[in-house]
Design a protein around this motif. Structure first.
Motif, PDB file in Angstrom:
ATOM      1  N   ARG A  20       0.923  -1.192   0.019  1.00 30.73           N
ATOM      2  CA  ARG A  20       0.036  -0.062   0.041  1.00 30.73           C
ATOM      3  C   ARG A  20       0.946   1.359   0.030  1.00 30.73           C
ATOM      4  O   ARG A  20       1.947   1.211   0.592  1.00 30.73           O
ATOM      5  N   ARG A  59       0.693   6.306  -8.649  1.00 32.32           N
ATOM      6  CA  ARG A  59       0.537   5.670  -9.890  1.00 32.32           C
ATOM      7  C   ARG A  59       2.094   5.132 -10.225  1.00 32.32           C
ATOM      8  O   ARG A  59       2.107   4.319 -11.100  1.00 32.32           O
ATOM      9  N   GLN A  65      -1.262  -1.974  -4.313  1.00 34.76           N
ATOM     10  CA  GLN A  65      -2.671  -2.232  -4.644  1.00 34.76           C
ATOM     11  C   GLN A  65      -3.559  -1.493  -3.827  1.00 34.76           C
ATOM     12  O   GLN A  65      -4.823  -1.517  -4.250  1.00 34.76           O
ATOM     13  N   GLY A  66      -3.079  -0.783  -3.019  1.00 34.17           N
ATOM     14  CA  GLY A  66      -4.035  -0.002  -2.090  1.00 34.17           C
ATOM     15  C   GLY A  66      -3.365   1.054  -1.392  1.00 34.17           C
ATOM     16  O   GLY A  66      -2.468   1.262  -1.537  1.00 34.17           O
ATOM     17  N   VAL A  67      -4.366   2.082  -1.154  1.00 33.61           N
ATOM     18  CA  VAL A  67      -3.753   3.470  -0.774  1.00 33.61           C
ATOM     19  C   VAL A  67      -4.470   3.532   0.955  1.00 33.61           C
ATOM     20  O   VAL A  67      -5.757   3.386   0.896  1.00 33.61           O
ATOM     21  N   LEU A  88      -8.838   7.396  -6.643  1.00 33.92           N
ATOM     22  CA  LEU A  88      -8.172   5.969  -6.542  1.00 33.92           C
ATOM     23  C   LEU A  88      -9.223   4.943  -6.743  1.00 33.92           C
ATOM     24  O   LEU A  88      -8.891   4.079  -7.426  1.00 33.92           O
ATOM     25  N   GLU A  91      -9.967   4.390 -10.200  1.00 37.03           N
ATOM     26  CA  GLU A  91      -8.589   3.621 -10.833  1.00 37.03           C
ATOM     27  C   GLU A  91      -8.360   2.075 -10.205  1.00 37.03           C
ATOM     28  O   GLU A  91      -7.420   1.460 -10.862  1.00 37.03           O
ATOM     29  N   TYR A  93      -8.010   0.865  -6.974  1.00 33.81           N
ATOM     30  CA  TYR A  93      -7.552   1.138  -5.750  1.00 33.81           C
ATOM     31  C   TYR A  93      -8.297   0.573  -4.717  1.00 33.81           C
ATOM     32  O   TYR A  93      -9.239   1.153  -4.596  1.00 33.81           O
ATOM     33  N   SER A  94      -7.857  -0.196  -3.693  1.00 32.78           N
ATOM     34  CA  SER A  94      -8.419  -0.398  -2.458  1.00 32.78           C
ATOM     35  C   SER A  94      -8.207   0.727  -1.688  1.00 32.78           C
ATOM     36  O   SER A  94      -7.075   1.217  -1.409  1.00 32.78           O
ATOM     37  N   PRO A 170      -7.396  -7.147  -1.913  1.00 32.96           N
ATOM     38  CA  PRO A 170      -7.093  -5.641  -2.835  1.00 32.96           C
ATOM     39  C   PRO A 170      -7.306  -6.242  -4.317  1.00 32.96           C
ATOM     40  O   PRO A 170      -7.267  -7.230  -4.860  1.00 32.96           O
ATOM     41  N   ARG A 172      -6.737  -5.428  -8.579  1.00 34.57           N
ATOM     42  CA  ARG A 172      -5.598  -4.769  -9.242  1.00 34.57           C
ATOM     43  C   ARG A 172      -6.101  -3.542  -9.874  1.00 34.57           C
ATOM     44  O   ARG A 172      -7.099  -3.433 -10.397  1.00 34.57           O
ATOM     45  N   PRO A 173      -5.210  -2.452  -9.956  1.00 32.21           N
ATOM     46  CA  PRO A 173      -5.643  -1.197 -10.456  1.00 32.21           C
ATOM     47  C   PRO A 173      -5.703  -1.512 -12.072  1.00 32.21           C
ATOM     48  O   PRO A 173      -5.246  -2.114 -12.635  1.00 32.21           O
TER      49      PRO A 173
END
Ligand code: SF4
Length: 176
Positions: A20, A59, A65-67, A88, A91, A93-94, A170, A172-173
């Motif tokens: 993350r 990016r 996988q996450g923020v 996010l 796009e 992201y978790s 999580p 995948r972006p």
């Protein structure tokens, strides 16, 4: 919009599942004794970055996988954090958000920015850190009063549903 940041960690494995990017905002009014990050409490200080700058930095690492939004208190900068979280989620992201406030109170009284931030969050870790309830056995939080809330399920059902590790893997972006 701009965010006032205490700092960022580009490759965290301790602020939620998976690899993350963690955003620590500057400023927190809760003043919990034993705070994990006391230097982030003052409202003054920090570095100002635009949401777009933070997004661009996130990016850069395709393995993220996450923020996680932490602090400090993300809901003190709810509008900018909501803008970041919405981008996010768009796009893939978790998004996890930490707060010293409570889910029910933030939804009822936090205003539009707080509601947007919650609606763009997968897991909300809520509640202040309470030293007397501190436990090293807890995963992803510091004291046992804090809740890991599955936000989509809680909003759908109208009552707090706690997150279970296998319910929000999580994602995948989309850029992968
Ligand atoms: S809510 Fe978090 S950042 Fe704020 S004082 Fe409490 S432990 Fe520290």
């Amino acid at each position: 919009m701009d965010l006032c940041l205490y700092g960022t960690v580009q490759d965290s494995i301790v602020d939620g599942p998976g690899l993350r990017y963690t955003v620590f905002v500057q400023g927190c009014p809760h003043a919990c004794p034993g705070c994990h990050n006391p230097d982030s409490q003052p409202a003054e200080g920090g570095e100002v970055h635009s949401v777009q700058e933070v997004l661009a930095d996130i990016r850069q690492n395709p393995l993220v996988q996450g923020v996680t939004l932490s602090g400090g208190e993300p809901f003190q900068q709810a509008d900018a954090c909501a803008e970041l979280a919405e981008a996010l989620k768009a796009e893939g992201y978790s998004v996890w958000t930490y707060t010293g406030g409570l889910f029910e109170d933030l939804m009822a009284n936090g205003g539009e920015g707080a509601q947007r931030l919650i609606r763009s969050t997968d897991v909300l870790v809520d509640g202040p850190f309470v030293e007397a309830l501190r436990s090293l056995d807890l995963k992803w939080c510091g004291s046992s009063n804090q809740r890991l809330i599955d936000v989509p399920k809680s909003l759908a059902t109208g009552s707090v549903i706690l997150w279970q590790p296998d319910t929000v893997a999580p994602q995948r972006p989309a850029s992968w």
